[in-house]
Design an enzyme around this catalytic site. Sequence first.
Site, PDB file in Angstrom:
ATOM      1  N   ARG A  96       0.773  -1.180   0.057  1.00  0.00           N
ATOM      2  CA  ARG A  96       0.023   0.006  -0.026  1.00  0.00           C
ATOM      3  C   ARG A  96       0.880   1.215  -0.056  1.00  0.00           C
ATOM      4  O   ARG A  96       0.290   2.505  -0.166  1.00  0.00           O
ATOM      5  CB  ARG A  96      -1.014   0.162   1.338  1.00  0.00           C
ATOM      6  CG  ARG A  96      -2.003  -1.164   1.125  1.00  0.00           C
ATOM      7  CD  ARG A  96      -2.934  -1.120   2.565  1.00  0.00           C
ATOM      8  NE  ARG A  96      -3.736  -0.158   2.618  1.00  0.00           N
ATOM      9  CZ  ARG A  96      -5.259  -0.378   2.381  1.00  0.00           C
ATOM     10  NH1 ARG A  96      -5.576  -1.745   2.125  1.00  0.00           N
ATOM     11  NH2 ARG A  96      -6.020   0.605   2.374  1.00  0.00           N
TER      12      ARG A  96
ATOM     13  N   TYR B  75       0.717   4.234  -2.452  1.00  0.00           N
ATOM     14  CA  TYR B  75      -0.244   5.290  -2.293  1.00  0.00           C
ATOM     15  C   TYR B  75      -0.019   5.954  -1.007  1.00  0.00           C
ATOM     16  O   TYR B  75      -0.193   7.184  -0.927  1.00  0.00           O
ATOM     17  CB  TYR B  75      -1.449   4.463  -2.289  1.00  0.00           C
ATOM     18  CG  TYR B  75      -2.908   5.221  -2.149  1.00  0.00           C
ATOM     19  CD1 TYR B  75      -3.380   6.116  -3.276  1.00  0.00           C
ATOM     20  CD2 TYR B  75      -3.812   5.435  -0.860  1.00  0.00           C
ATOM     21  CE1 TYR B  75      -4.384   6.991  -3.230  1.00  0.00           C
ATOM     22  CE2 TYR B  75      -4.741   5.964  -0.937  1.00  0.00           C
ATOM     23  CZ  TYR B  75      -5.341   6.840  -2.160  1.00  0.00           C
ATOM     24  OH  TYR B  75      -6.461   7.657  -1.832  1.00  0.00           O
TER      25      TYR B  75
ATOM     26  N   GLY C 124       3.097   8.185  -1.202  1.00  0.00           N
ATOM     27  CA  GLY C 124       2.850   9.117  -2.238  1.00  0.00           C
ATOM     28  C   GLY C 124       2.293  10.221  -1.939  1.00  0.00           C
ATOM     29  O   GLY C 124       2.452  11.338  -2.020  1.00  0.00           O
TER      30      GLY C 124
ATOM     31  N   ARG D  69     -13.358  -1.180  -4.941  1.00  0.00           N
ATOM     32  CA  ARG D  69     -13.516  -0.780  -3.416  1.00  0.00           C
ATOM     33  C   ARG D  69     -14.590  -1.426  -2.943  1.00  0.00           C
ATOM     34  O   ARG D  69     -15.542  -1.995  -3.490  1.00  0.00           O
ATOM     35  CB  ARG D  69     -13.758   0.766  -3.386  1.00  0.00           C
ATOM     36  CG  ARG D  69     -12.339   1.252  -3.427  1.00  0.00           C
ATOM     37  CD  ARG D  69     -12.296   2.772  -3.450  1.00  0.00           C
ATOM     38  NE  ARG D  69     -12.372   3.488  -4.737  1.00  0.00           N
ATOM     39  CZ  ARG D  69     -12.267   4.764  -4.988  1.00  0.00           C
ATOM     40  NH1 ARG D  69     -12.018   5.528  -4.102  1.00  0.00           N
ATOM     41  NH2 ARG D  69     -12.526   5.298  -6.189  1.00  0.00           N
TER      42      ARG D  69
ATOM     43  N   ASP E 163     -11.685 -11.064   8.952  1.00  0.00           N
ATOM     44  CA  ASP E 163     -13.042 -11.907   9.417  1.00  0.00           C
ATOM     45  C   ASP E 163     -14.093 -10.789   9.363  1.00  0.00           C
ATOM     46  O   ASP E 163     -15.114 -10.887  10.154  1.00  0.00           O
ATOM     47  CB  ASP E 163     -12.828 -11.734  10.926  1.00  0.00           C
ATOM     48  CG  ASP E 163     -11.976 -10.742  11.773  1.00  0.00           C
ATOM     49  OD1 ASP E 163     -12.148  -9.475  10.957  1.00  0.00           O
ATOM     50  OD2 ASP E 163     -11.575 -10.718  12.887  1.00  0.00           O
TER      51      ASP E 163
ATOM     52  N   GLN F 295     -12.840  -5.548  10.593  1.00  0.00           N
ATOM     53  CA  GLN F 295     -12.072  -4.072  10.429  1.00  0.00           C
ATOM     54  C   GLN F 295     -13.165  -3.135  10.173  1.00  0.00           C
ATOM     55  O   GLN F 295     -14.369  -3.352   9.555  1.00  0.00           O
ATOM     56  CB  GLN F 295     -10.925  -4.240   9.372  1.00  0.00           C
ATOM     57  CG  GLN F 295     -11.569  -4.488   7.710  1.00  0.00           C
ATOM     58  CD  GLN F 295     -11.981  -5.749   7.494  1.00  0.00           C
ATOM     59  OE1 GLN F 295     -12.354  -6.669   8.244  1.00  0.00           O
ATOM     60  NE2 GLN F 295     -11.627  -6.076   6.066  1.00  0.00           N
TER      61      GLN F 295
ATOM     62  N   ARG G 177     -14.638   0.947   8.979  1.00  0.00           N
ATOM     63  CA  ARG G 177     -14.405   2.015   7.996  1.00  0.00           C
ATOM     64  C   ARG G 177     -15.419   3.078   8.128  1.00  0.00           C
ATOM     65  O   ARG G 177     -16.515   2.483   8.727  1.00  0.00           O
ATOM     66  CB  ARG G 177     -14.491   1.760   6.568  1.00  0.00           C
ATOM     67  CG  ARG G 177     -13.312   0.845   5.954  1.00  0.00           C
ATOM     68  CD  ARG G 177     -11.945   1.607   6.105  1.00  0.00           C
ATOM     69  NE  ARG G 177     -10.803   0.655   5.440  1.00  0.00           N
ATOM     70  CZ  ARG G 177     -10.045  -0.229   6.066  1.00  0.00           C
ATOM     71  NH1 ARG G 177     -10.249  -0.500   7.180  1.00  0.00           N
ATOM     72  NH2 ARG G 177      -9.344  -0.820   5.291  1.00  0.00           N
TER      73      ARG G 177
END
Length: 323
Positions: free
Chosen positions: A141, A144, A147, A185, A205, A208, A210
């Site tokens: 990752r 990204y 960057g 996504r 699982d 996580q 968001r």
Amino acid sequence: MKKALVTGGAGFLGSHLCARLLDDGYEVTALDNLFTGTKENIYPLFENHRFSFVLHDVTQPYWGQFDEIYNLACPASPVHYQHNPVETLKSSVLGMMNMLDLALKTKAKLLHTSTSEIYGDPLVHPQVETYWGNVNSIGVRSCYDEGKRCAETLAADYRREYNVDVRMVRIFNTYGPNMHPKDGRVISNFIMQALANEDITLFGDGMQTRSFQYCTDLVRAMRRYMSLDRARIDAFFAGKKLGTPVINTGNPGEYTIRQLAEEVLRLIPESKSRLVFAPLPADDPKRRKPDITLAKELLGWEPEVPLAEGLARTIEYFKERSK
Ligand code: NAD
Ligand code: UDP
């Protein structure tokens, strides 16, 4: 008439921003190399004579006289940015440099789209702007994350050294119509899978988390931020530890990925999809939720579209698109 340049203008967020700028009376130039964006996203905008499109790679210098530059050019989906990591890094870093040079030479205001990914797999929760993050510099990752971190550094230094009028938003997961169905996504994946009665792929699982922001809420924050006087922004940040004008923009509602899948299935009751588990991608952040105190104070802004409503609009979009 004010002129705006939107890099990444044919992408998901760029196309919404261009539409909003046209509504606000701007002459708008969308610049894009169509790596992840599509002309379909901007076809309706060509009906407006104030809209134009330039096929250009932001890693190459670009010249034009604009009042406002919005820098969005960079693939944003993990699947896409990891597909060509070196190009991703170049888009973030060289693209930022080119846009900062353009802003410097033309005295344009510049709003840069940074990301919650600069916090990496955060050890502070919710994430505040003063948190420096927990980022792997050599993982999959990193192209990204690093960057975007380097782009922030460039923006902060062009501001300190050359007095460029820069503002930055750290965007947390944002979704809505104009996302590419194969974007990769989580929201586009789950909706497309549910509509096609395919298995819904929970990575790891599914515990996580968001926080999901609807696209129009973000565009409203970006426009409000750009509309503020430099003096007002400088005064606001002078009193903060940050110094540089960077704010989180996101919806603080926090959901596990499993809850998201269940919500998508609730909104598509005819779906026969089942939840299945697949391996968790490397360095996938475990928890993410924005602290939006600064955005509230500076912009008088907060998100308005709840997840269920935003998902319903996005589901309608994907249904129409697949007809
Ligand atoms: P997107 O992939 O739909 O849009 C990115 C656009 O940039 C595409 O149209 C792509 O073709 C273009 N692009 C990529 N590299 C380019 C280059 N070298 N030259 C010119 N154009 C180039 O993704 P998005 O979700 O609309 O993201 C837009 C911006 O917002 C990105 O910078 C992204 O990092 C940032 N962001 C988005 C989110 C989100 O959840 N959507 C979260 C954080 C940050
Ligand atoms: N994810 C998932 N199934 C998918 C796509 C993503 O479970 O089909 C998970 C992914 O592992 C991550 C979260 O959903 O934990 C958000 O992924 P996305 O790629 O949308 O964005 P990120 O926040 O990771 O950049």
